[in-house]
Design a protein around this motif. Structure first.
Motif, PDB file in Angstrom:
ATOM      1  N   THR A 330       0.841  -1.200   0.000  1.00  9.97           N
ATOM      2  CA  THR A 330       0.000   0.000   0.000  1.00  9.97           C
ATOM      3  C   THR A 330       0.875   1.248   0.000  1.00  9.97           C
ATOM      4  N   ASP A 331       0.306   2.344  -0.512  1.00 10.72           N
ATOM      5  CA  ASP A 331       1.088   3.582  -0.576  1.00 10.72           C
ATOM      6  C   ASP A 331       1.191   4.262   0.780  1.00 10.72           C
ATOM      7  N   CYS A 353       3.876  -1.615   3.836  1.00  8.74           N
ATOM      8  CA  CYS A 353       3.833  -0.193   3.517  1.00  8.74           C
ATOM      9  C   CYS A 353       5.206   0.383   3.853  1.00  8.74           C
ATOM     10  N   THR A 372       6.125   8.894  -0.825  1.00 11.33           N
ATOM     11  CA  THR A 372       5.366   7.767  -1.374  1.00 11.33           C
ATOM     12  C   THR A 372       6.004   7.256  -2.664  1.00 11.33           C
ATOM     13  N   GLN A 373       6.599   8.160  -3.454  1.00 14.95           N
ATOM     14  CA  GLN A 373       7.346   7.707  -4.629  1.00 14.95           C
ATOM     15  C   GLN A 373       8.522   6.832  -4.216  1.00 14.95           C
ATOM     16  N   THR A 376       7.449   3.476  -3.077  1.00 12.75           N
ATOM     17  CA  THR A 376       7.088   2.600  -4.200  1.00 12.75           C
ATOM     18  C   THR A 376       8.335   1.992  -4.832  1.00 12.75           C
ATOM     19  N   PHE A 388      -0.376  -4.059  -5.852  1.00 10.25           N
ATOM     20  CA  PHE A 388      -0.107  -2.685  -5.413  1.00 10.25           C
ATOM     21  C   PHE A 388      -1.422  -1.928  -5.250  1.00 10.25           C
ATOM     22  N   PHE A 390      -3.253   1.796  -4.021  1.00  8.52           N
ATOM     23  CA  PHE A 390      -3.028   3.231  -3.839  1.00  8.52           C
ATOM     24  C   PHE A 390      -4.326   3.899  -3.405  1.00  8.52           C
ATOM     25  N   ALA A 396       2.776   8.225  -6.227  1.00 12.19           N
ATOM     26  CA  ALA A 396       3.199   6.838  -6.018  1.00 12.19           C
ATOM     27  C   ALA A 396       2.688   5.952  -7.148  1.00 12.19           C
ATOM     28  N   PRO A 418      -6.206   6.785  -5.675  1.00  9.39           N
ATOM     29  CA  PRO A 418      -5.682   8.006  -5.063  1.00  9.39           C
ATOM     30  C   PRO A 418      -6.734   9.110  -5.126  1.00  9.39           C
ATOM     31  N   SER A 449      -7.942   6.255   1.105  1.00  6.32           N
ATOM     32  CA  SER A 449      -7.366   5.042   1.685  1.00  6.32           C
ATOM     33  C   SER A 449      -8.436   4.048   2.113  1.00  6.32           C
TER      34      SER A 449
END
Length: 474
Positions: A330-331, A353, A372-373, A376, A388, A390, A396, A418, A449
């Protein structure tokens, strides 16, 4: 002269094993038996040699009733025979009406019998486990306009519906119309439909199909049709309707089938949502994800916004139970916390995470990217084939898309939800060209989320979708 006596006997659907002992005794007692000539083949073995038999053809019910009173008034004990249960589309109402019309002092005794729909139900399994109704499609004594109103009411109220007189030589279209009305009123095309021809007789035929596949041409005047309700299902060649929409409680406070109070509430919520969908005729795995999304957000715009690749939910579920998906990434931690721990433990899946990983902050600072990037990138290094998820950061999701294009990531699936105003919609569009990867996407600016987590939960409990029983791990 003894008091006139008329016994109205339901002889069942046409099998000597289904004739009750009380009816056999009445036949043996009778001085005269009156009935439709076809029915005498079923009762003749029980009659005395001196019993007078008065048989008439179809559509001569009133004449039979008059003959019964005339014989009874001569001091004879008369038995009027009627197929099934004489009180259900049978002779009993007519005899009572005639007693009133004639101001007769004849004693009337009505003996119940096994009705055709009961016999058909027993042959199909357990299709009448909850509220039901019986509708005759014959318009000889009821205007079709009224019959159609009753069909609509039965369909809308989710009754299990038994259909008598579905088709005859002169009535061929009414059953087609009934099927059309049930579908229009929202009965699922996959609703089980059972139909039995010549129930209890040597020519007996038993069939189970779906409302969508049901062919009215397969029926005739000797057929009883049973249409299930929203809870009915086919199992091992039988048709089953549970006794209730929500499971019965036991002393532990849980329901008979293991549903907690929380799950009961969730089941009820899903039923409500399903009824309010604009379009219920959608694939099961998409509907399952959609119901979860609306349940979490109370937002029916999800009908427009939720995109699932064909069989994406089912494919991801099969990947999990087949041990091909062992990790969910998860992001953000909030998305991870919303995924049901009981389901994860039951299926042996881990959630990761990387947002709180010390390496994430260091990489974000060094590379000038969001945390978050960076998370990932680290996740792809450790779990390139994870599922994955988000629910917060479009950056991300964009990072994952870039890593896929570079051949560094090979995700088992993507759940893209997102939320926000900057790059959110673009990030979701970026995932769509990856046609080989099963995807669940919340289109537009909406997401979050909690929504991402509930879509994961829909995947984890997809095996409960057919029975519409969410929340196993609540």
């Amino acid at each position: 002269m003894k008091q006139p006596k008329i016994i109205i006997a339901g002889i069942g659907p046409g099998n000597k094993q289904d004739i009750t002992p009380a009816v056999v005794a009445a036949l043996q007692e009778a001085d005269a038996v009156v009935g439709y000539k076809y029915y005498f083949r079923f009762v003749t073995p029980y009659l005395r040699p001196d019993t007078e038999c008065i048989d008439t053809g179809m559509k001569r019910e009133r004449i039979r009733a008059e003959q019964a009173f005339e014989l009874a008034e001569q001091g004879k004990t008369v038995c009027v025979i009627s197929s099934g249960d004489a009180g259900i589309y049978g002779m009993t109402p007519l005899v009572y009406e005639m007693k009133r019309e004639r101001n007769s002092n004849a004693e009337i005794i009505s003996l119940p019998g096994i009705s055709a729909f009961q016999k058909a139900a027993s042959l199909l399994g357990a299709p009448v486990g909850h509220d039901f109704c019986v509708i005759s499609l014959s318009d000889l004594m009821t205007p079709w306009e009224r019959i159609e109103k009753r069909i609509i009411a039965a369909a809308a109220a989710d009754f299990v519906t038994a259909v008598y007189n579905p088709k005859s030589e002169g009535r061929y279209w009414q059953l087609y119309r009934l099927k059309e009305l049930f579908l229009q009123e929202g009965r699922s095309p996959q609703t089980p439909v059972g139909y039995v021809r010549q129930a209890g007789r040597p020519e007996q035929e038993v069939h189970i199909t779906t409302l969508e596949a049901f062919d009215p041409e397969k029926t005739d005047m000797f057929t009883v049709v049973l249409i299930g309700n929203s809870q009915s299902y086919e199992w091992n060649g039988t048709m089953i309707t549970p006794r209730g929409y929500y499971r019965e409680k036991v002393a532990t406070g849980n329901t008979q089938y293991g549903a907690s109070k929380g799950q009961e509430i969730m089941i009820r919520s899903f039923r409500t949502i399903e009824k309010e969908l604009r379009n219920r005729d959608i694939p099961l795995d998409h509907k399952w994800a959609l119901l979860h999304a609306i349940h979490t957000t109370a937002d029916f715009e999800m009908e427009k916004l939720l995109h699932t690749d064909e069989k994406a939910v089912e494919t991801l579920y099969q990947g999990i139970i087949g041990k091909r998906i062992r990790t969910i990434v998860t992001d953000v931690t909030m998305a991870a916390s919303g995924i049901r721990k009981g389901a994860l433990e039951r299926l042996g899946v881990k959630v990761k995470c990387y947002l709180g990983d010390p390496r994430t902050a260091a990489m974000a600072t060094e590379k000038g990217i969001t945390r978050t990037q960076a998370g990932t990138r680290l996740a792809v290094e450790d779990h390139p084939d994870a599922l994955f998820v988000f629910g917060n950061a479009p950056t991300a999701l964009m990072e994952l898309c870039d890593l896929i294009r570079k051949g560094k990531a090979h995700p088992a699936g993507i759940i893209a939800a997102p939320v926000g105003f900057v790059h959110v919609q673009e990030s979701k569009h970026m995932t769509k060209p990856f046609t080989a990867i099963p995807k669940i996407i919340v289109e537009g600016r909406k997401g979050g989320s909690n929504l991402a987590a509930t879509l994961v939960n829909a995947v984890l409990c997809y095996n409960d979708a057919e029975q519409l029983r969410p929340g196993r791990d609540v």
